[in-house]
Design a protein around this motif. Structure first.
Motif, PDB file in Angstrom:
ATOM      1  N   SER A  52       0.829  -1.209   0.000  1.00 16.63           N
ATOM      2  CA  SER A  52       0.000   0.000   0.000  1.00 16.63           C
ATOM      3  C   SER A  52       0.859   1.253   0.000  1.00 16.63           C
ATOM      4  O   SER A  52       0.584   2.216  -0.733  1.00 16.63           O
ATOM      5  N   TYR A  53       1.902   1.277   0.820  1.00 16.52           N
ATOM      6  CA  TYR A  53       2.782   2.446   0.872  1.00 16.52           C
ATOM      7  C   TYR A  53       3.502   2.659  -0.460  1.00 16.52           C
ATOM      8  O   TYR A  53       3.644   3.784  -0.923  1.00 16.52           O
ATOM      9  N   VAL A  54       3.941   1.571  -1.076  1.00 18.79           N
ATOM     10  CA  VAL A  54       4.603   1.696  -2.378  1.00 18.79           C
ATOM     11  C   VAL A  54       3.632   2.258  -3.403  1.00 18.79           C
ATOM     12  O   VAL A  54       3.969   3.160  -4.179  1.00 18.79           O
ATOM     13  N   LYS A  55       2.390   1.763  -3.405  1.00 20.73           N
ATOM     14  CA  LYS A  55       1.383   2.255  -4.355  1.00 20.73           C
ATOM     15  C   LYS A  55       1.036   3.716  -4.089  1.00 20.73           C
ATOM     16  O   LYS A  55       0.829   4.490  -5.023  1.00 20.73           O
ATOM     17  N   MET A  56       0.980   4.108  -2.815  1.00 20.42           N
ATOM     18  CA  MET A  56       0.692   5.505  -2.485  1.00 20.42           C
ATOM     19  C   MET A  56       1.832   6.411  -2.927  1.00 20.42           C
ATOM     20  O   MET A  56       1.606   7.504  -3.466  1.00 20.42           O
ATOM     21  N   ALA A  57       3.070   5.965  -2.724  1.00 23.59           N
ATOM     22  CA  ALA A  57       4.227   6.763  -3.150  1.00 23.59           C
ATOM     23  C   ALA A  57       4.243   6.906  -4.666  1.00 23.59           C
ATOM     24  O   ALA A  57       4.477   8.001  -5.198  1.00 23.59           O
ATOM     25  N   ALA A  58       3.977   5.807  -5.389  1.00 26.43           N
ATOM     26  CA  ALA A  58       3.944   5.868  -6.857  1.00 26.43           C
ATOM     27  C   ALA A  58       2.839   6.796  -7.330  1.00 26.43           C
ATOM     28  O   ALA A  58       3.024   7.581  -8.273  1.00 26.43           O
ATOM     29  N   ALA A  59       1.698   6.760  -6.670  1.00 25.99           N
ATOM     30  CA  ALA A  59       0.586   7.633  -7.054  1.00 25.99           C
ATOM     31  C   ALA A  59       0.937   9.096  -6.800  1.00 25.99           C
ATOM     32  O   ALA A  59       0.600   9.972  -7.601  1.00 25.99           O
ATOM     33  N   ALA A  60       1.630   9.362  -5.705  1.00 24.49           N
ATOM     34  CA  ALA A  60       2.030  10.736  -5.410  1.00 24.49           C
ATOM     35  C   ALA A  60       2.983  11.274  -6.471  1.00 24.49           C
ATOM     36  O   ALA A  60       2.878  12.426  -6.893  1.00 24.49           O
ATOM     37  N   VAL A  61       3.879  10.427  -6.927  1.00 24.57           N
ATOM     38  CA  VAL A  61       4.853  10.835  -7.950  1.00 24.57           C
ATOM     39  C   VAL A  61       4.173  11.039  -9.307  1.00 24.57           C
ATOM     40  O   VAL A  61       4.480  11.984 -10.032  1.00 24.57           O
ATOM     41  N   THR A  62       3.233  10.161  -9.643  1.00 22.19           N
ATOM     42  CA  THR A  62       2.592  10.226 -10.963  1.00 22.19           C
ATOM     43  C   THR A  62       1.344  11.099 -10.983  1.00 22.19           C
ATOM     44  O   THR A  62       0.774  11.351 -12.043  1.00 22.19           O
ATOM     45  N   GLY A  63       0.904  11.559  -9.808  1.00 25.92           N
ATOM     46  CA  GLY A  63      -0.288  12.393  -9.749  1.00 25.92           C
ATOM     47  C   GLY A  63      -1.584  11.626  -9.973  1.00 25.92           C
ATOM     48  O   GLY A  63      -2.588  12.199 -10.385  1.00 25.92           O
ATOM     49  N   THR A  64      -1.581  10.323  -9.687  1.00 21.96           N
ATOM     50  CA  THR A  64      -2.785   9.497  -9.845  1.00 21.96           C
ATOM     51  C   THR A  64      -3.271   9.033  -8.472  1.00 21.96           C
ATOM     52  O   THR A  64      -2.599   9.249  -7.472  1.00 21.96           O
ATOM     53  N   ARG A  65      -4.405   8.394  -8.465  1.00 14.14           N
ATOM     54  CA  ARG A  65      -4.929   7.813  -7.227  1.00 14.14           C
ATOM     55  C   ARG A  65      -4.444   6.365  -7.115  1.00 14.14           C
ATOM     56  O   ARG A  65      -4.487   5.626  -8.094  1.00 14.14           O
ATOM     57  N   PRO A  66      -4.009   5.966  -5.918  1.00 14.97           N
ATOM     58  CA  PRO A  66      -3.515   4.589  -5.766  1.00 14.97           C
ATOM     59  C   PRO A  66      -4.661   3.577  -5.689  1.00 14.97           C
ATOM     60  O   PRO A  66      -5.726   3.870  -5.170  1.00 14.97           O
ATOM     61  N   ASP A  67      -4.418   2.406  -6.244  1.00 12.52           N
ATOM     62  CA  ASP A  67      -5.338   1.287  -6.096  1.00 12.52           C
ATOM     63  C   ASP A  67      -4.796   0.442  -4.947  1.00 12.52           C
ATOM     64  O   ASP A  67      -3.887  -0.363  -5.134  1.00 12.52           O
ATOM     65  N   ILE A  68      -5.344   0.685  -3.749  1.00 14.50           N
ATOM     66  CA  ILE A  68      -4.788  -0.003  -2.580  1.00 14.50           C
ATOM     67  C   ILE A  68      -5.752  -1.025  -1.986  1.00 14.50           C
ATOM     68  O   ILE A  68      -5.742  -1.280  -0.794  1.00 14.50           O
ATOM     69  N   GLY A  69      -6.576  -1.607  -2.839  1.00  9.86           N
ATOM     70  CA  GLY A  69      -7.420  -2.694  -2.374  1.00  9.86           C
ATOM     71  C   GLY A  69      -8.884  -2.445  -2.616  1.00  9.86           C
ATOM     72  O   GLY A  69      -9.280  -1.503  -3.282  1.00  9.86           O
ATOM     73  N   ASP A  70      -9.691  -3.331  -2.029  1.00  9.91           N
ATOM     74  CA  ASP A  70     -11.135  -3.299  -2.223  1.00  9.91           C
ATOM     75  C   ASP A  70     -11.829  -2.608  -1.065  1.00  9.91           C
ATOM     76  O   ASP A  70     -11.442  -2.772   0.100  1.00  9.91           O
ATOM     77  N   ASN A  71     -12.869  -1.868  -1.389  1.00 11.66           N
ATOM     78  CA  ASN A  71     -13.770  -1.286  -0.405  1.00 11.66           C
ATOM     79  C   ASN A  71     -15.177  -1.602  -0.888  1.00 11.66           C
ATOM     80  O   ASN A  71     -15.552  -1.250  -2.000  1.00 11.66           O
ATOM     81  N   ARG A  72     -15.955  -2.300  -0.061  1.00 14.54           N
ATOM     82  CA  ARG A  72     -17.311  -2.708  -0.459  1.00 14.54           C
ATOM     83  C   ARG A  72     -18.283  -2.500   0.682  1.00 14.54           C
ATOM     84  O   ARG A  72     -17.944  -2.717   1.849  1.00 14.54           O
ATOM     85  N   LYS A  73     -19.504  -2.121   0.338  1.00 12.23           N
ATOM     86  CA  LYS A  73     -20.614  -2.095   1.276  1.00 12.23           C
ATOM     87  C   LYS A  73     -21.442  -3.343   1.007  1.00 12.23           C
ATOM     88  O   LYS A  73     -21.716  -3.660  -0.151  1.00 12.23           O
ATOM     89  N   VAL A  74     -21.831  -4.040   2.060  1.00 16.39           N
ATOM     90  CA  VAL A  74     -22.476  -5.329   1.937  1.00 16.39           C
ATOM     91  C   VAL A  74     -23.725  -5.399   2.813  1.00 16.39           C
ATOM     92  O   VAL A  74     -23.653  -5.085   4.003  1.00 16.39           O
ATOM     93  N   SER A  75     -24.825  -5.833   2.248  1.00 16.51           N
ATOM     94  CA  SER A  75     -25.999  -6.132   3.057  1.00 16.51           C
ATOM     95  C   SER A  75     -25.809  -7.532   3.610  1.00 16.51           C
ATOM     96  O   SER A  75     -25.529  -8.470   2.872  1.00 16.51           O
ATOM     97  N   MET A  76     -25.932  -7.678   4.894  1.00 13.02           N
ATOM     98  CA  MET A  76     -25.674  -8.969   5.526  1.00 13.02           C
ATOM     99  C   MET A  76     -26.963  -9.732   5.736  1.00 13.02           C
ATOM    100  O   MET A  76     -27.005 -10.832   6.096  1.00 13.02           O
TER     101      MET A  76
END
Length: 161
Positions: free
Chosen positions: A137-161
């Motif tokens: 995650s830190y590597v992806k965040m650093a790369a995103a900061a350098v390239t000016g993009t948003r990092p893809d650091i995993g999944d975020n989901r809302k789930v009805s249980m």
């Protein structure tokens, strides 16, 4: 329910099981109170159980407002689950005996302690964040900061249980 919904539901249950401990958040009047608790997950029952002590205030808070939040967090692997649900306090001695483990012995001498109560949470919905881990995650965040993009650091989901 779609395959994606089932997959996300499965992932939420898997993450909660892997993390094992949750911050149980209840309402005490106008204030929120949180405390760490060891979770016993029963996916086949759609239930999350905790052993609790009748001498503490959780029971009273839940009787007044049964809506709770469970926050599971593993900062090391950057995985989190926030679950909302409805709580009920029970004195089901058979279930208490079933769930009584070595960990519970830190708080009570035996499963027969009359102060032990069963806290049952019926999940309503959950949201999880699942990343590839801290270093990645830190590597992806650093790369995103350098390239000016948003990092893809995993999944975020809302789930009805």
């Amino acid at each position: 329910m779609s395959n994606n919904d089932m997959r996300d539901q499965d992932r939420a249950w898997d993450l909660m099981k892997k993390i094992g401990f949750a911050m149980l958040v209840t309402r005490d009047g106008n204030k929120l109170r949180a405390r760490p608790m060891s979770a016993y997950l029963a996916r086949d029952e759609n239930m999350i159980y905790f052993l609790t002590d009748a001498r503490h205030h959780k029971d009273e808070e839940i009787a007044r407002n049964p809506q709770v939040n469970l926050s599971f967090a593993d900062a090391g692997s950057q995985t989190y689950v926030s679950l909302t649900g409805t709580a009920a306090v029970s004195n089901d001695r058979n279930k208490i005996r079933d769930l009584f483990t070595t960990t519970a012995k830190a708080w009570w001498d035996s499963a027969e302690d009359p102060n032990i109560r069963l806290l049952k949470i019926t999940p309503d919905d959950a949201e999880f964040w699942d990343s590839p881990g801290t270093v990645v995650s830190y590597v992806k965040m650093a790369a995103a900061a350098v390239t000016g993009t948003r990092p893809d650091i995993g999944d975020n989901r809302k789930v009805s249980m």
